[in-house]
Structures are given as C-alpha cells and as structure tokens.
Design an enzyme around this catalytic site. Structure first.
Site, PDB file in Angstrom:
ATOM      1  N   ARG A 258       4.822  -6.526  -6.398  1.00 23.33           N
ATOM      2  CA  ARG A 258       3.410  -6.974  -6.922  1.00 23.33           C
ATOM      3  C   ARG A 258       3.362  -7.425  -8.363  1.00 23.33           C
ATOM      4  O   ARG A 258       3.715  -6.582  -9.156  1.00 23.33           O
ATOM      5  CB  ARG A 258       2.461  -5.236  -6.889  1.00 23.33           C
ATOM      6  CG  ARG A 258       1.305  -5.388  -8.129  1.00 23.33           C
ATOM      7  CD  ARG A 258       0.553  -4.431  -7.618  1.00 23.33           C
ATOM      8  NE  ARG A 258       0.776  -3.054  -7.926  1.00 23.33           N
ATOM      9  CZ  ARG A 258       1.225  -2.625  -9.176  1.00 23.33           C
ATOM     10  NH1 ARG A 258       0.809  -3.400 -10.306  1.00 23.33           N
ATOM     11  NH2 ARG A 258       1.515  -1.256  -9.282  1.00 23.33           N
ATOM     12  N   HIS A 262      -2.193  -3.044 -10.439  1.00 23.19           N
ATOM     13  CA  HIS A 262      -2.335  -2.456  -9.167  1.00 23.19           C
ATOM     14  C   HIS A 262      -3.957  -2.711  -8.928  1.00 23.19           C
ATOM     15  O   HIS A 262      -4.002  -3.029  -7.782  1.00 23.19           O
ATOM     16  CB  HIS A 262      -2.222  -0.899  -9.489  1.00 23.19           C
ATOM     17  CG  HIS A 262      -2.938  -0.019  -8.631  1.00 23.19           C
ATOM     18  ND1 HIS A 262      -2.610   0.042  -7.052  1.00 23.19           N
ATOM     19  CD2 HIS A 262      -4.320   0.487  -8.385  1.00 23.19           C
ATOM     20  CE1 HIS A 262      -3.215   0.803  -6.417  1.00 23.19           C
ATOM     21  NE2 HIS A 262      -4.281   1.179  -7.364  1.00 23.19           N
ATOM     22  N   TYR A 271       3.754   0.661 -17.793  1.00 22.23           N
ATOM     23  CA  TYR A 271       4.961   1.501 -17.192  1.00 22.23           C
ATOM     24  C   TYR A 271       6.019   0.256 -16.474  1.00 22.23           C
ATOM     25  O   TYR A 271       6.838   0.776 -15.897  1.00 22.23           O
ATOM     26  CB  TYR A 271       4.208   1.851 -16.011  1.00 22.23           C
ATOM     27  CG  TYR A 271       3.386   1.204 -14.856  1.00 22.23           C
ATOM     28  CD1 TYR A 271       4.003   0.420 -13.914  1.00 22.23           C
ATOM     29  CD2 TYR A 271       2.010   1.052 -15.137  1.00 22.23           C
ATOM     30  CE1 TYR A 271       2.894  -0.167 -13.171  1.00 22.23           C
ATOM     31  CE2 TYR A 271       1.281   0.816 -14.420  1.00 22.23           C
ATOM     32  CZ  TYR A 271       1.692  -0.136 -13.373  1.00 22.23           C
ATOM     33  OH  TYR A 271       0.691  -0.817 -12.557  1.00 22.23           O
TER      34      TYR A 271
HETATM   35  C1  LIG Z   1      -6.023   9.965  -0.881  1.00 23.59           C
HETATM   36  C2  LIG Z   1      -5.778   9.140  -1.999  1.00 23.59           C
HETATM   37  N1  LIG Z   1      -5.120   9.773  -3.058  1.00 23.59           N
HETATM   38  C3  LIG Z   1      -4.882   8.867  -4.209  1.00 23.59           C
HETATM   39  C4  LIG Z   1      -5.840   7.811  -4.305  1.00 23.59           C
HETATM   40  C5  LIG Z   1      -5.763   7.001  -5.954  1.00 23.59           C
HETATM   41  N2  LIG Z   1      -4.627   5.708  -5.518  1.00 23.59           N
HETATM   42  C6  LIG Z   1      -5.523   4.673  -5.181  1.00 23.59           C
HETATM   43  S1  LIG Z   1      -4.232   3.446  -4.863  1.00 23.59           S
HETATM   44  C7  LIG Z   1      -2.839   4.450  -5.045  1.00 23.59           C
HETATM   45  C8  LIG Z   1      -1.509   4.293  -4.957  1.00 23.59           C
HETATM   46  C9  LIG Z   1      -1.039   3.615  -3.555  1.00 23.59           C
HETATM   47  O1  LIG Z   1       0.252   3.131  -3.701  1.00 23.59           O
HETATM   48  P1  LIG Z   1       0.797   2.393  -2.455  1.00 23.59           P
HETATM   49  O2  LIG Z   1       0.361   2.992  -1.252  1.00 23.59           O
HETATM   50  O3  LIG Z   1       2.060   1.954  -2.899  1.00 23.59           O
HETATM   51  O4  LIG Z   1       0.065   0.829  -2.158  1.00 23.59           O
HETATM   52  P2  LIG Z   1      -0.242  -0.338  -3.309  1.00 23.59           P
HETATM   53  O5  LIG Z   1      -1.315   0.136  -4.321  1.00 23.59           O
HETATM   54  O6  LIG Z   1       1.151  -0.404  -4.037  1.00 23.59           O
HETATM   55  O7  LIG Z   1      -0.484  -1.381  -2.353  1.00 23.59           O
HETATM   56  C10 LIG Z   1      -3.314   5.760  -5.685  1.00 23.59           C
HETATM   57  C11 LIG Z   1      -2.538   7.076  -5.695  1.00 23.59           C
HETATM   58  C12 LIG Z   1      -6.472   7.403  -3.449  1.00 23.59           C
HETATM   59  N3  LIG Z   1      -7.265   6.114  -3.476  1.00 23.59           N
HETATM   60  N4  LIG Z   1      -6.679   8.002  -2.056  1.00 23.59           N
END
Ligand SMILES: Cc1ncc(C[n+]2csc(CCOP(=O)(O)OP(=O)(O)O)c2C)c(N)n1
Length: 356
Positions: A258, A262, A271
């Site tokens: 990425r 985020h 970070y």
């Molecule tokens: C159930 C839940 N827990 C926490 C969050 C907060 N949150 C949003 S995105 C994220 C990280 C997601 O990471 P990943 O699955 O690797 O996907 P990426 O964003 O890297 O595409 C978190 C912890 C959420 N949206 N839903």
C-alpha cells in the site's frame, strides 16, 4: 500437477510471470494477448488516476474518508478480469479497482465515499456487494452465497477481497473452514499490502505466509506476486476454473504494497519511513507493465499522454456528475434499518433534524 500442487504454500514459492524490469521469468508467459494486456493497462491507469482524484477531493473537503487502492491495481485488475457476469464480488473497503472491473460506474463509487447511500447500490445485474467496513466479515457472506449457488446448481463463483489483517479475524477462519468442508466455489483474495493500518504484516500474524493458512482447512492456497498482473490473472483464472468445475475454494495471497495512507484519516509517516517504501517503488505494478508494453512496441510517452488525458477527462466529468447529485436527506440515515421505524429511531431522527 496443477498450479496449486506446484506452488503449494508449504513449498514456500511465490508464483510470478512478469519481472519488475518488464521481462518474463524463465519458461513463463502471459495468458493474455498484447491487445488484452494493453486494455488492462489502460484500466489500471484509469483506476490510479481515479484513486488520486478521490484523495484530492477528500483533501479539498469534497469527499469523506477514502481508502486508496494505490499500489494494489494489479491484484484487482488481474483477478477482476477473470470474472464473468453472474459471479459475485464481496469487497472490503479498498476495492475501487474491483468495483470498476465488475462494471460498477465510477460515479457510484464516488457517491459512496461522498456519504451518499446510493453509492452502495450497484446497478441491476452487477453482483457487487456494498463496501464492508467491518474487517473480515464478508468472506463468510461470499462462502454462503457460493454454497447456495452450489446447492442450486448455478455455475457461478464468488470472490471476497480483504487484507492481511483480516486473516487474523475469527470470521475469516470460519469462512475458510466452511468453504473447505462444503467445497464451495469461492475465491478468498487476500491483498497482503504489508499493513493493517499501522500494524506491519510481520507482527500481525506468526504465519510465515498468509497462503499457508489455507492448508489447515483443506483449501488450496497460493502466494502470488500481487504486483504482477500476469501472475494474478493466471492464478485467479485457474482458481475460478477449478471452482466452476466443482473443485472448491482457493485462498490467493497477493503480495503487494500500500503506497498511500490506510485511509485519508491516517498519517503513515508515524509508522513507516520513506526508505521502507523505496524498494517497493521498483516493484510498482504499473511500471513493470509499461516496460513490458514498451518492449512490444505498445507503449511510449505519447501513448501514455493520450491514455492519461482520456482517463482524466472521463474522471473530471464523473466528478461533476457526482457532485451534482443532491445531498441525501437526514431521514435516509434512519429509513432503511426496519420496514417500519421503531419509536427510538423516530425519536433519534427527530432529534437530529432539530439540531440542523
Ligand atoms: C471488526 C473491525 N475491527 C477493527 C476495525 C478498524 N480497522 C479498519 S481497517 C483495519 C485494518 C485492516 O487491515 P487489513 O485487513 O490488512 O486491510 P487493509 O486496510 O490493509 O487493506 C482496522 C483494524 C474495523 N473496521 N472492523
């Protein structure tokens, strides 16, 4: 031997076809014609520009929070181009590319991030589910839909897109388990972009790869260079063909990066350092495709200029159209939860209307 035996996750090999310098790995070739490759490159250009536009709109206060795809174009274009009408896509929140590949208009995608619920509704006949903000909940829906299709004898496949972080969620494991037991026609597409917000992949899970999580569930798993359009296409094609012919599910781990934040609510400089990003820039999915196309006489600065200008014009027009859509009413927030609103919801709605 199938691709999934050759690249069994416990062998520790990653499937690759196109090198970062635009040449091909030994004994490998794309399963696409030059014209098809050019067309997909054009789509990637459009997606990258539409993504950048969304970031700019957010910075100007013209769009809400946005989750950029920047860097993950090959994962979504390569896999999306394999799907057929009737297949179902279950996105997370970073799937601008997969949405457009399914035929969802860019205007619809923009409306979603502008806070208009209309943006959650794909046009009739396009089986694109709405954005899933809860991390990792939607692979279960994809498995359920695939199971239903199997029971009905429909030859469709479903695909869910999610990140590396989602594979630490319980629902992901339930989905994998069910997919293995019932051998359903689904693809789990993990875009391992190295981060779950600020948590790096290495401390997200002690698994050496994401792909190997498939082994525990009796599901095929494969790690693919997610910045290699040809490899993603080939792996997804094989997984889809297998699923359609009753061979069950596949977990694909696309190794990617990425480049952006985020979401627009995130500050990645907190970070990761610029020098961490640098090696990945050389692996950019668009750069290697440009090298490849140049080698085939299909790319030049002029071609790039033309493709970019055409895309930019279309995107600017879409922005105008999306911004011309009237702001939804406050009632829309409350109206769709129940067929008839509960007294509490009515009270909350009246309260909110009174504050405006
Ligand atoms: C159930 C839940 N827990 C926490 C969050 C907060 N949150 C949003 S995105 C994220 C990280 C997601 O990471 P990943 O699955 O690797 O996907 P990426 O964003 O890297 O595409 C978190 C912890 C959420 N949206 N839903």
């Amino acid at each position: 031997m199938s691709l999934f035996d050759d690249y069994h996750p416990l062998k520790g090999k990653m499937f690759q076809i196109l090198k970062p310098d635009g040449t091909l790995h030994p004994n490998m070739k794309p399963l696409l014609s030059d014209q098809e490759i050019f067309n997909l490159y054009q789509k990637m250009v459009f997606i990258r520009l539409a993504d950048q536009k969304a970031l700019m709109l957010q910075r100007q206060g013209r769009m809400g929070t946005y989750a950029p795809i920047w860097g993950q174009e090959a994962c979504q274009v390569g896999s999306g181009s394999v799907l057929q009408k009737g297949d179902w896509v279950f996105p997370a929140f970073r799937e601008l590319g997969a949405s457009l590949m399914m035929g969802v208009p860019l205007k619809t995608v923009y409306l979603y991030w502008m806070g208009n619920e209309e943006g959650s509704r794909a046009p009739n006949g396009i089986n694109m589910m709405p954005v899933s903000i809860p991390v990792g909940t939607h692979p279960l829906h994809a498995v359920g839909t695939a199971w239903a299709a199997k029971l009905k004898g429909d030859k469709i496949v479903t695909i869910s897109y999610f990140g590396d972080g989602a594979t630490s969620k319980g629902d992901f494991h339930e989905a994998m388990n069910l997919a293995g037991v019932f051998k359903v026609p689904t693809i789990f597409f993990c875009q391992n972009n190295q981060f779950a917000i600020s948590v790096p992949r290495k401390i997200q899970t002690a698994s050496e790869t994401i792909a190997q999580k498939a082994v525990a569930y009796g599901v095929d798993g494969i790690q693919v260079d997610g910045n290699d359009l040809f490899a993603v296409y080939a792996v997804t094609k094989e997984a889809v063909a297998k699923a359609r012919s009753g061979g069950g599910a596949t977990l694909i781990e696309g190794v990617t990066y990425r480049f952006g934040p985020h979401t627009t609510a995130d500050d990645p400089t907190k970070y990761r350092r610029e020098e961490d990003i640098e090696p990945w820039k050389a692996l950019d999915p668009m750069v290697r495709l440009r090298f490849f196309l140049k080698g085939r006489g299909l790319w030049s600065d002029e071609v790039e200029k033309q493709v970019t200008e055409e895309a930019q014009q279309e995107i600017d027009q879409v922005v105008k159209e999306a911004e011309a859509v009237p702001t939804p009413s406050v009632e829309d927030i409350f109206k769709y939860v129940y067929a008839e609103m509960t007294p509490q919801l009515k009270e909350q709605m009246e309260y909110l209307k009174g504050t405006l």
